[in-house]
Scaffold this motif. Structure first.
Motif, PDB file in Angstrom:
ATOM      1  N   ALA A  84      44.117  22.665  39.101  1.00 15.68           N
ATOM      2  CA  ALA A  84      45.485  22.641  39.605  1.00 15.68           C
ATOM      3  C   ALA A  84      46.424  21.963  38.619  1.00 15.68           C
ATOM      4  O   ALA A  84      47.624  22.276  38.579  1.00 15.68           O
ATOM      5  N   ASP A  85      45.888  21.040  37.824  1.00 19.25           N
ATOM      6  CA  ASP A  85      46.706  20.323  36.847  1.00 19.25           C
ATOM      7  C   ASP A  85      46.586  20.908  35.445  1.00 19.25           C
ATOM      8  O   ASP A  85      46.985  20.292  34.451  1.00 19.25           O
ATOM      9  N   THR A  86      46.022  22.124  35.359  1.00 16.45           N
ATOM     10  CA  THR A  86      45.903  22.838  34.086  1.00 16.45           C
ATOM     11  C   THR A  86      47.028  23.856  33.963  1.00 16.45           C
ATOM     12  O   THR A  86      47.384  24.521  34.942  1.00 16.45           O
ATOM     13  N   LYS A  87      47.581  23.987  32.769  1.00 16.10           N
ATOM     14  CA  LYS A  87      48.649  24.978  32.563  1.00 16.10           C
ATOM     15  C   LYS A  87      48.123  26.387  32.823  1.00 16.10           C
ATOM     16  O   LYS A  87      46.987  26.717  32.482  1.00 16.10           O
ATOM     17  N   ILE A  88      48.971  27.200  33.414  1.00 17.03           N
ATOM     18  CA  ILE A  88      48.578  28.568  33.777  1.00 17.03           C
ATOM     19  C   ILE A  88      48.145  29.358  32.549  1.00 17.03           C
ATOM     20  O   ILE A  88      47.235  30.186  32.617  1.00 17.03           O
ATOM     21  N   SER A  89      48.758  29.093  31.405  1.00 18.55           N
ATOM     22  CA  SER A  89      48.404  29.798  30.170  1.00 18.55           C
ATOM     23  C   SER A  89      46.950  29.549  29.773  1.00 18.55           C
ATOM     24  O   SER A  89      46.356  30.356  29.047  1.00 18.55           O
ATOM     25  N   ALA A  90      46.374  28.431  30.226  1.00 13.64           N
ATOM     26  CA  ALA A  90      44.994  28.079  29.873  1.00 13.64           C
ATOM     27  C   ALA A  90      43.987  28.519  30.937  1.00 13.64           C
ATOM     28  O   ALA A  90      42.780  28.331  30.752  1.00 13.64           O
ATOM     29  N   LEU A  91      44.453  29.102  32.035  1.00 10.47           N
ATOM     30  CA  LEU A  91      43.552  29.558  33.095  1.00 10.47           C
ATOM     31  C   LEU A  91      42.954  30.913  32.744  1.00 10.47           C
ATOM     32  O   LEU A  91      43.576  31.727  32.062  1.00 10.47           O
ATOM     33  N   SER A  92      41.737  31.151  33.222  1.00 16.48           N
ATOM     34  CA  SER A  92      41.096  32.450  33.022  1.00 16.48           C
ATOM     35  C   SER A  92      41.722  33.487  33.941  1.00 16.48           C
ATOM     36  O   SER A  92      42.499  33.156  34.850  1.00 16.48           O
ATOM     37  N   GLY A  93      41.369  34.765  33.723  1.00 13.71           N
ATOM     38  CA  GLY A  93      41.892  35.823  34.580  1.00 13.71           C
ATOM     39  C   GLY A  93      41.503  35.626  36.030  1.00 13.71           C
ATOM     40  O   GLY A  93      42.313  35.833  36.937  1.00 13.71           O
ATOM     41  N   GLY A  94      40.250  35.189  36.271  1.00 14.38           N
ATOM     42  CA  GLY A  94      39.803  34.950  37.636  1.00 14.38           C
ATOM     43  C   GLY A  94      40.549  33.807  38.299  1.00 14.38           C
ATOM     44  O   GLY A  94      40.874  33.872  39.496  1.00 14.38           O
ATOM     45  N   GLU A  95      40.851  32.751  37.535  1.00 17.78           N
ATOM     46  CA  GLU A  95      41.577  31.601  38.083  1.00 17.78           C
ATOM     47  C   GLU A  95      43.024  31.962  38.407  1.00 17.78           C
ATOM     48  O   GLU A  95      43.581  31.490  39.405  1.00 17.78           O
ATOM     49  N   LYS A  96      43.619  32.828  37.595  1.00 14.57           N
ATOM     50  CA  LYS A  96      44.977  33.287  37.894  1.00 14.57           C
ATOM     51  C   LYS A  96      44.990  34.143  39.163  1.00 14.57           C
ATOM     52  O   LYS A  96      45.931  34.073  39.961  1.00 14.57           O
ATOM     53  N   THR A  97      43.932  34.951  39.351  1.00 14.73           N
ATOM     54  CA  THR A  97      43.828  35.750  40.570  1.00 14.73           C
ATOM     55  C   THR A  97      43.760  34.848  41.797  1.00 14.73           C
ATOM     56  O   THR A  97      44.430  35.085  42.808  1.00 14.73           O
ATOM     57  N   LYS A  98      42.961  33.779  41.714  1.00 14.12           N
ATOM     58  CA  LYS A  98      42.857  32.828  42.828  1.00 14.12           C
ATOM     59  C   LYS A  98      44.214  32.175  43.112  1.00 14.12           C
ATOM     60  O   LYS A  98      44.584  31.962  44.269  1.00 14.12           O
ATOM     61  N   LEU A  99      44.948  31.862  42.043  1.00 19.12           N
ATOM     62  CA  LEU A  99      46.274  31.269  42.217  1.00 19.12           C
ATOM     63  C   LEU A  99      47.204  32.249  42.930  1.00 19.12           C
ATOM     64  O   LEU A  99      47.983  31.858  43.817  1.00 19.12           O
ATOM     65  N   LEU A 100      47.127  33.521  42.575  1.00 21.06           N
ATOM     66  CA  LEU A 100      47.965  34.530  43.242  1.00 21.06           C
ATOM     67  C   LEU A 100      47.579  34.698  44.707  1.00 21.06           C
ATOM     68  O   LEU A 100      48.436  34.953  45.554  1.00 21.06           O
ATOM     69  N   PHE A 101      46.293  34.556  45.016  1.00 17.39           N
ATOM     70  CA  PHE A 101      45.879  34.574  46.429  1.00 17.39           C
ATOM     71  C   PHE A 101      46.550  33.427  47.181  1.00 17.39           C
ATOM     72  O   PHE A 101      47.007  33.591  48.321  1.00 17.39           O
ATOM     73  N   ALA A 102      46.591  32.260  46.530  1.00 23.67           N
ATOM     74  CA  ALA A 102      47.230  31.096  47.159  1.00 23.67           C
ATOM     75  C   ALA A 102      48.725  31.338  47.348  1.00 23.67           C
ATOM     76  O   ALA A 102      49.302  30.999  48.389  1.00 23.67           O
ATOM     77  N   VAL A 103      49.361  31.952  46.346  1.00 24.46           N
ATOM     78  CA  VAL A 103      50.799  32.229  46.412  1.00 24.46           C
ATOM     79  C   VAL A 103      51.097  33.212  47.547  1.00 24.46           C
ATOM     80  O   VAL A 103      52.009  32.999  48.355  1.00 24.46           O
ATOM     81  N   MET A 104      50.331  34.303  47.622  1.00 23.08           N
ATOM     82  CA  MET A 104      50.625  35.355  48.600  1.00 23.08           C
ATOM     83  C   MET A 104      50.379  34.898  50.045  1.00 23.08           C
ATOM     84  O   MET A 104      50.967  35.450  50.977  1.00 23.08           O
ATOM     85  N   SER A 105      49.512  33.901  50.237  1.00 25.30           N
ATOM     86  CA  SER A 105      49.154  33.501  51.603  1.00 25.30           C
ATOM     87  C   SER A 105      49.779  32.176  52.023  1.00 25.30           C
ATOM     88  O   SER A 105      49.433  31.637  53.074  1.00 25.30           O
ATOM     89  N   ARG A 106      50.731  31.678  51.246  1.00 23.00           N
ATOM     90  CA  ARG A 106      51.293  30.343  51.512  1.00 23.00           C
ATOM     91  C   ARG A 106      51.996  30.259  52.862  1.00 23.00           C
ATOM     92  O   ARG A 106      52.067  29.199  53.477  1.00 23.00           O
TER      93      ARG A 106
END
Length: 565
Positions: free
Chosen positions: A424-446
């Motif tokens: 959560a404290d890592t820059k998005i640019s350094a996240l893997s494709g799978g981690e970005k997908t998980k973040l988008l799941f969090a965004v869409m279901s907030r």
């Protein structure tokens, strides 16, 4: 045959492979699996020669014809069908030599070239290329378009088509379904089942590994372990081994405690000192039972929505499109609270357009759409990663969407999708494709939406994350609309199928096996029709005529030579 022998790969202090070995016999269909970052793609690059191991080798048998997908199809102005045909370099070379031999009127050479062309079945090249391209989603019009006119994803399909068209003894495929829709994935699955050579494939798609593979190679702790059977058989074997190791460890620990208890009681008692010493030596000789690494559990948790009466959303006589272009018409759809719907249909038929209509991102051109004023829709699409700010951390990005929420609530919501405090404290640019997908799941279901619309959500997820998504969707209390090429995800979560085709969306009464049969028959018929239009049959007869003429010239060659002399 592929012999991977004692390879060692180091990246700084990290050892990726440590004297790892494996042997693949001719004709086997092998799946390569392992956790993200374990070295699957690195091993592929070693096998293809694009990367050199620090120690060890990976070698094919002599004269093995190996085919693998290029990173991208060349962006030439050549028609796609011609580009695919040229991928068979031997056929292309022979045709060039034939043209030269005909100009030189060399009857003997012409006959030899025809003999080799016949041996490699060059006469059916157009038909085979058309079948492959149709299977991967290129209709007749697309086959005649310049390669440079296609987007990156479609050029990746073209690169895959070229690889399948080239004659090979071994196919190396790294996540081949990632750029495909469900229809193209089904066709590829069927094609690879009929492939007679050796198949070596990296995939996170359980359905692909189960249907195609007869052997699984598992990378773990720097080693490559081999297991017979498909992925389900591999998973069962691992579970049995883990259970047996745990039982052995428990028995060993009980034995150890028993011996230690005796030593502690009688070590300093003269009459028992000898026996205590003997047991102490037994303790020292006992081997430690190594447990298999514990599987990192991945869990997703979509928040439960508030209750709304059905139908959640209804469309009557809807027409959808962009500007003046109509994409879908006669839309008469209804979504209820407990619906689990998967959309079928090839790319370009309007699935994403329908998803945008249902999510409210696109308005109907005409018709009526009714929904509760309290209805909340969560929408996921791959391109949404571009909407994330790469300079923000995952937590900072969520705080943009959840402005009034406490930090603890934001972090708890991220944690519900496997995003730890560190990530959560890592820059998005350094996240893997799978981690970005998980973040988008969090965004869409907030906002705890009542409907989740997921457009290809599994592309960057590993096996465990895909299983977690399946479990989370089954536990979710709202409605789900799913667009995916992942057959297992559809089978595990969807109970209704909608077919988007011919400008309409209708309920499909059969199951996925019925749809597969319908799809493969349709593609085969269209490919045959395309070949007929291109006059493939006359081309074959012209070839026969040239062969006969060459034979006659060869027979008369001595007479002509004598006459010239």
């Amino acid at each position: 045959m592929l012999d991977i022998k004692d390879i060692t790969v180091r990246f700084g202090t990290r050892v990726l492979f440590d004297n790892a070995s494996a042997f693949i016999s001719d004709g086997q269909k092998v799946g390569l699996v392992g956790a993200n970052g374990c070295g699957k793609t690195t091993l592929f690059r070693i096998i293809t020669g694009d990367f050199t191991a620090d120690e060890g080798t990976a070698a094919f048998s002599k004269n093995e014809r190996v085919a693998t997908v290029a990173q991208d199809a060349p962006a030439t102005d050549e028609p796609l069908i011609d580009c695919i045909l040229k991928a068979d370099t031997e056929r292309t070379r022979l045709l060039e030599e034939l043209e030269k031999a005909q100009l030189a009127q060399d009857g003997v050479l012409i006959g030899e070239i025809h003999e080799r062309l016949n041996a490699i079945d060059a006469a059916s090249a157009n038909a085979r290329a058309a079948e492959i391209l149709y299977g991967l989603g290129f209709d007749e019009e697309a086959q005649n378009r310049p390669v440079s006119s296609f987007s990156g994803g479609w050029r990746m399909r073209a690169a895959l088509a070229a690889t399948l068209f080239v004659p090979s003894d071994t196919l190396l495929l790294d996540e081949p379904t990632n750029h495909l829709d469900l229809e193209a994935s089904m066709w590829l699955d069927n094609y690879l089942q009929r492939y007679r050579g050796t198949l070596f494939i990296i995939s996170h798609d359980r359905a692909v590994l189960n249907r195609l593979c007869t052997r699984i190679l598992h990378i773990e702790n720097g080693k490559i372990q081999s297991y017979g059977g498909n992925y389900d058989a591999f998973e069962h074997t691992i579970a049995v081994q883990r259970e047996a190791a745990e039982k052995s460890a428990m028995k060993a620990e009980e034995r150890r405690k028993h011996l230690q208890s005796y030593v502690d009681r009688f070590r300093y008692k003269a009459s028992k000192a000898k026996q205590a010493q003997s047991r102490l030596k037994m303790l020292e000789r006992m081997e430690t039972v190594e447990l298999l690494p514990k599987v990192q559990s991945v869990k997703f948790n979509f928040p439960s929505p508030s209750e709304l009466a059905s139908p959640l959303l209804k469309i009557e006589d809807g027409v959808a499109g962009y500007g003046d272009k109509v994409v879908l018409k006669k839309l008469n759809l209804r979504i209820d609270t407990d619906d689990r719907i998967a959309l079928l249909g090839a790319n370009g038929n309007g699935k994403s357009t329908l998803a945008k209509i249902l999510s409210g991102r696109l308005a109907l051109m005409s018709g009526e759409k009714t929904a509760s004023s309290k209805l909340l829709v969560g929408y996921y699409a791959q391109h949404q990663t571009e909407e994330l700010n790469p300079d923000l951390t995952a937590f900072e990005q969520m705080r943009v969407y959840m402005k009034d929420a406490l930090e603890t609530k934001i972090r708890a919501h991220l944690g519900a999708f496997g995003i730890s405090q560190q990530k959560a404290d890592t820059k998005i640019s350094a996240l893997s494709g799978g981690e970005k997908t998980k973040l988008l799941f969090a965004v869409m279901s907030r906002n705890a939406p009542h409907v989740l619309i997921l457009d290809e959500p599994t592309n960057h997820l590993d096996m465990d994350a895909r299983e977690a998504l399946s479990d989370a969707l089954n536990a979710y209390k709202g409605a789900v609309i799913l667009i995916t090429h992942d057959l297992r995800l559809i089978e595990m979560t969807a109970d209704r199928l909608w077919l988007v085709a011919n400008g309409q969306c209708k309920s499909f009464d059969g199951d996925l096996d019925d749809y597969r049969e319908l799809l493969l028959k349709s593609k085969k018929d269209r490919a045959a029709l395309s070949c007929a239009k291109k006059d493939v049959a006359p081309a074959v007869s012209r070839k026969d005529e040239r062969r006969e003429a060459a034979a006659k010239r060869q027979q008369s060659a001595p007479l002509r030579k004598e006459l010239q002399s």
